[in-house]
Design a protein around this motif. Structure first.
Motif, PDB file in Angstrom:
ATOM      1  N   ASN A   1       0.814  -1.218   0.000  1.00  0.00           N
ATOM      2  CA  ASN A   1       0.000   0.000   0.000  1.00  0.00           C
ATOM      3  C   ASN A   1       0.846   1.265   0.000  1.00  0.00           C
ATOM      4  O   ASN A   1       0.462   2.287  -0.577  1.00  0.00           O
ATOM      5  N   SER A   2       2.019   1.235   0.640  1.00  0.00           N
ATOM      6  CA  SER A   2       2.856   2.431   0.738  1.00  0.00           C
ATOM      7  C   SER A   2       3.403   2.856  -0.619  1.00  0.00           C
ATOM      8  O   SER A   2       3.779   4.018  -0.806  1.00  0.00           O
ATOM      9  N   HIS A   3       3.438   1.932  -1.588  1.00  0.00           N
ATOM     10  CA  HIS A   3       3.970   2.285  -2.912  1.00  0.00           C
ATOM     11  C   HIS A   3       3.064   3.288  -3.619  1.00  0.00           C
ATOM     12  O   HIS A   3       3.518   4.017  -4.512  1.00  0.00           O
ATOM     13  N   GLU A   4       1.807   3.330  -3.236  1.00  0.00           N
ATOM     14  CA  GLU A   4       0.879   4.277  -3.842  1.00  0.00           C
ATOM     15  C   GLU A   4       1.240   5.716  -3.495  1.00  0.00           C
ATOM     16  O   GLU A   4       0.987   6.633  -4.275  1.00  0.00           O
ATOM     17  N   TYR A   5       1.841   5.928  -2.339  1.00  0.00           N
ATOM     18  CA  TYR A   5       2.235   7.279  -1.940  1.00  0.00           C
ATOM     19  C   TYR A   5       3.397   7.808  -2.783  1.00  0.00           C
ATOM     20  O   TYR A   5       3.649   9.010  -2.811  1.00  0.00           O
ATOM     21  N   TRP A   6       4.098   6.898  -3.452  1.00  0.00           N
ATOM     22  CA  TRP A   6       5.207   7.288  -4.323  1.00  0.00           C
ATOM     23  C   TRP A   6       4.751   7.435  -5.774  1.00  0.00           C
ATOM     24  O   TRP A   6       5.552   7.700  -6.653  1.00  0.00           O
ATOM     25  N   GLY A   7       3.452   7.204  -6.015  1.00  0.00           N
ATOM     26  CA  GLY A   7       2.912   7.374  -7.351  1.00  0.00           C
ATOM     27  C   GLY A   7       2.830   6.108  -8.177  1.00  0.00           C
ATOM     28  O   GLY A   7       2.611   6.170  -9.390  1.00  0.00           O
ATOM     29  N   TYR A   8       2.988   4.943  -7.536  1.00  0.00           N
ATOM     30  CA  TYR A   8       2.958   3.680  -8.248  1.00  0.00           C
ATOM     31  C   TYR A   8       1.847   2.789  -7.707  1.00  0.00           C
ATOM     32  O   TYR A   8       1.187   3.107  -6.726  1.00  0.00           O
ATOM     33  N   GLY A   9       1.659   1.640  -8.341  1.00  0.00           N
ATOM     34  CA  GLY A   9       0.628   0.709  -7.913  1.00  0.00           C
ATOM     35  C   GLY A   9       1.150  -0.269  -6.886  1.00  0.00           C
ATOM     36  O   GLY A   9       2.355  -0.526  -6.773  1.00  0.00           O
ATOM     37  N   ALA A  10       0.212  -0.878  -6.144  1.00  0.00           N
ATOM     38  CA  ALA A  10       0.572  -1.834  -5.102  1.00  0.00           C
ATOM     39  C   ALA A  10       0.773  -3.248  -5.631  1.00  0.00           C
ATOM     40  O   ALA A  10       1.215  -4.127  -4.894  1.00  0.00           O
ATOM     41  N   GLY A  11       0.455  -3.470  -6.914  1.00  0.00           N
ATOM     42  CA  GLY A  11       0.597  -4.794  -7.497  1.00  0.00           C
ATOM     43  C   GLY A  11       1.982  -5.017  -8.074  1.00  0.00           C
ATOM     44  O   GLY A  11       2.987  -4.992  -7.364  1.00  0.00           O
ATOM     45  N   LEU A  12       2.063  -5.218  -9.382  1.00  0.00           N
ATOM     46  CA  LEU A  12       3.353  -5.480 -10.011  1.00  0.00           C
ATOM     47  C   LEU A  12       4.325  -4.313  -9.879  1.00  0.00           C
ATOM     48  O   LEU A  12       5.542  -4.516  -9.802  1.00  0.00           O
ATOM     49  N   ASP A  13       3.818  -3.076  -9.849  1.00  0.00           N
ATOM     50  CA  ASP A  13       4.704  -1.917  -9.673  1.00  0.00           C
ATOM     51  C   ASP A  13       5.549  -2.049  -8.415  1.00  0.00           C
ATOM     52  O   ASP A  13       6.731  -1.681  -8.400  1.00  0.00           O
ATOM     53  N   PHE A  14       4.950  -2.553  -7.347  1.00  0.00           N
ATOM     54  CA  PHE A  14       5.657  -2.686  -6.065  1.00  0.00           C
ATOM     55  C   PHE A  14       6.884  -3.583  -6.203  1.00  0.00           C
ATOM     56  O   PHE A  14       7.906  -3.362  -5.547  1.00  0.00           O
ATOM     57  N   GLU A  15       6.793  -4.589  -7.071  1.00  0.00           N
ATOM     58  CA  GLU A  15       7.881  -5.543  -7.259  1.00  0.00           C
ATOM     59  C   GLU A  15       8.851  -5.133  -8.361  1.00  0.00           C
ATOM     60  O   GLU A  15       9.996  -5.580  -8.380  1.00  0.00           O
ATOM     61  N   GLN A  16       8.375  -4.293  -9.293  1.00  0.00           N
ATOM     62  CA  GLN A  16       9.180  -3.986 -10.479  1.00  0.00           C
ATOM     63  C   GLN A  16       9.809  -2.598 -10.456  1.00  0.00           C
ATOM     64  O   GLN A  16      10.769  -2.354 -11.180  1.00  0.00           O
ATOM     65  N   LYS A  17       9.278  -1.697  -9.664  1.00  0.00           N
ATOM     66  CA  LYS A  17       9.808  -0.331  -9.586  1.00  0.00           C
ATOM     67  C   LYS A  17      10.359  -0.111  -8.175  1.00  0.00           C
ATOM     68  O   LYS A  17       9.619   0.157  -7.235  1.00  0.00           O
ATOM     69  N   ILE A  18      11.668  -0.244  -8.045  1.00  0.00           N
ATOM     70  CA  ILE A  18      12.328  -0.167  -6.743  1.00  0.00           C
ATOM     71  C   ILE A  18      12.986   1.202  -6.585  1.00  0.00           C
ATOM     72  O   ILE A  18      13.845   1.594  -7.385  1.00  0.00           O
ATOM     73  N   LEU A  19      12.565   1.929  -5.569  1.00  0.00           N
ATOM     74  CA  LEU A  19      13.133   3.244  -5.287  1.00  0.00           C
ATOM     75  C   LEU A  19      14.346   3.071  -4.379  1.00  0.00           C
ATOM     76  O   LEU A  19      14.255   2.452  -3.313  1.00  0.00           O
ATOM     77  N   VAL A  20      15.471   3.602  -4.813  1.00  0.00           N
ATOM     78  CA  VAL A  20      16.735   3.470  -4.095  1.00  0.00           C
ATOM     79  C   VAL A  20      17.084   4.808  -3.447  1.00  0.00           C
ATOM     80  O   VAL A  20      17.206   5.826  -4.135  1.00  0.00           O
ATOM     81  N   LYS A  21      17.249   4.809  -2.138  1.00  0.00           N
ATOM     82  CA  LYS A  21      17.588   6.032  -1.415  1.00  0.00           C
ATOM     83  C   LYS A  21      19.110   6.177  -1.403  1.00  0.00           C
ATOM     84  O   LYS A  21      19.797   5.679  -0.510  1.00  0.00           O
ATOM     85  N   ARG A  22      19.617   6.858  -2.408  1.00  0.00           N
ATOM     86  CA  ARG A  22      21.057   6.916  -2.642  1.00  0.00           C
ATOM     87  C   ARG A  22      21.825   7.630  -1.532  1.00  0.00           C
ATOM     88  O   ARG A  22      23.015   7.387  -1.344  1.00  0.00           O
ATOM     89  N   ASN A  23      21.171   8.523  -0.812  1.00  0.00           N
ATOM     90  CA  ASN A  23      21.873   9.279   0.235  1.00  0.00           C
ATOM     91  C   ASN A  23      21.556   8.745   1.631  1.00  0.00           C
ATOM     92  O   ASN A  23      21.694   9.456   2.629  1.00  0.00           O
ATOM     93  N   ALA A  24      21.143   7.476   1.720  1.00  0.00           N
ATOM     94  CA  ALA A  24      20.737   6.904   3.004  1.00  0.00           C
ATOM     95  C   ALA A  24      21.851   6.942   4.044  1.00  0.00           C
ATOM     96  O   ALA A  24      21.621   7.279   5.207  1.00  0.00           O
ATOM     97  N   VAL A  25      23.062   6.616   3.630  1.00  0.00           N
ATOM     98  CA  VAL A  25      24.180   6.554   4.580  1.00  0.00           C
ATOM     99  C   VAL A  25      24.511   7.944   5.129  1.00  0.00           C
ATOM    100  O   VAL A  25      24.709   8.125   6.336  1.00  0.00           O
ATOM    101  N   GLU A  26      24.546   8.935   4.248  1.00  0.00           N
ATOM    102  CA  GLU A  26      24.844  10.312   4.682  1.00  0.00           C
ATOM    103  C   GLU A  26      23.772  10.820   5.648  1.00  0.00           C
ATOM    104  O   GLU A  26      24.088  11.471   6.657  1.00  0.00           O
TER     105      GLU A  26
END
Length: 358
Positions: free
Chosen positions: A90-115
């Motif tokens: 369900n949280s994937h919808e807040y990023w503008g994607y669907g909760a079905g296949l989008d959730f598995e196929q569109k992975i958002l990477v937080k590149r500045n996570a360590v910083e």
């Protein structure tokens, strides 16, 4: 048995679903599907794509009283593991994607996570409090093998001697045994490994891109042998799919060295209800209606339940039977084992990244 003709191999969700926050939706029309079939083309791509993001914060305050954590950190949004029941869909919808296949196929990477984590841990205002990796999506999902963001986060926790918890269902956590050993020496880490079933067949259809059951059991054993505290989550329990495995699963993981076992009952809130219904009718058509009715019996006649206090454990006769089985299993196989309370006292001395001398 699954309907192979309609099944999308290697994925949990079997369709794209509409984002409820969007006014417009996309539909795969029969004439388009027929055209793709005649031309030998795919109607929709099955490939995974990575999307770089640069959030302003990385440590999230958790307000739910049901999940047992104060703060979470998720280096990735979306998860290629494809677990069909996953509440994070369900949280994937807040990023503008669907909760079905989008959730598995569109992975958002937080590149500045360590910083961002380093900025948080070095802040004069931050007081040490447990931070759990994977409060939403798995920090050891497949792309982590290449990107190593989780490994760098663990190195940062070690640098600042800050307590960290890990939730995962991927054996890739073994890669970081060197860092985990150092954290464990100061009582700064606890790993929670998700083991939903002892059946590899069940694992493949429920969690298609996760580590095998054999690898997960091996991971529990290796963590325990390295004196790294490890517990197991049997989550979720789904009636007539894995609900009969409570006693043998607790026995097995206890023999591998697990300190404890917890569980949750399946709940299918938001878009997940429709995704799960579509999946089970394609994957287990012979028992689909039975399973759906049993899930409804756990949540007052609905697949959905958002009430604190009942949503994780369910209610009714079946929920009571599950709770009783866990009580018996723990008494029989885990008696005398205690989960260690992790250390929050060292961080203040290492707030600048090294031990204070004066």
């Amino acid at each position: 048995m699954s309907n192979a003709k309609n099944h999308i191999k290697g994925r949990g969700a079997q369709k794209k679903v509409h984002n409820r926050f969007f006014e417009h939706s996309h539909e795969l029309r029969d004439d388009f599907l027929n055209y793709c079939a005649s031309e030998g083309e795919e109607a929709q791509s099955s490939k995974t794509s990575l999307i770089d993001t640069f959030p302003k914060t990385i440590v999230n305050k958790v307000n739910s009283p049901d999940v047992g954590m104060n703060y979470s950190l998720n280096p990735y949004q979306g998860c290629e593991h494809g677990c069909i029941y996953c509440y994070a869909r369900n949280s994937h919808e807040y990023w503008g994607y669907g909760a079905g296949l989008d959730f598995e196929q569109k992975i958002l990477v937080k590149r500045n996570a360590v910083e961002l984590l380093e900025k948080k841990l070095s802040s004069a205002r931050w007081e040490a409090s447990p931070i759990v990796l994977s409060g939403n999506t798995d920090c050891y999902q497949p792309i982590e093998k290449k990107l190593k963001i989780t490994r760098k986060l663990l190195q940062t926790f070690l640098k600042y001697r800050h307590r960290v918890g890990i939730i995962t269902k991927n054996a890739l956590v073994q890669r970081d045994l060197d860092i985990l050993r150092e954290l464990a020496q100061d009582n700064l880490v606890h790993v929670n490994l998700s083991v939903t079933s002892l059946s590899e067949e069940t694992r493949r259809i429920l969690e298609p891109r996760t580590a095998s059951i054999k690898k997960r059991l091996e991971t529990i054993e290796k963590l325990s042998e390295a004196n790294i505290p490890v517990s197991v989550m049997m989550a979720p329990i789904i009636p007539s799919i894995n609900s009969h495995e409570i006693m043998p699963l607790v026995k097995e993981v206890s023999e591998r060295g697990a300190l404890g076992v917890g569980y949750t009952i399946v709940r299918l809130n938001g878009a997940i209800g429709g995704i799960f219904r579509d999946w089970i009718k394609k994957t287990m058509p012979d028992r689909a209606d039975k399973v759906l009715h049993q899930i409804e019996s756990l949540h007052g006649g609905s697949l959905n339940d958002s009430r604190f206090g009942t949503r994780m454990k369910g209610e009714g006769e079946f929920a009571s039977q599950v709770a009783q089985q866990f009580k018996i299993a723990k008494a029989k196989y885990l008696k005398g084992r205690e989960r260690t309370v992790l250390n929050c006292d060292l961080h203040e001395e290492f707030k600048n990244g090294q031990m204070k001398l004066f």
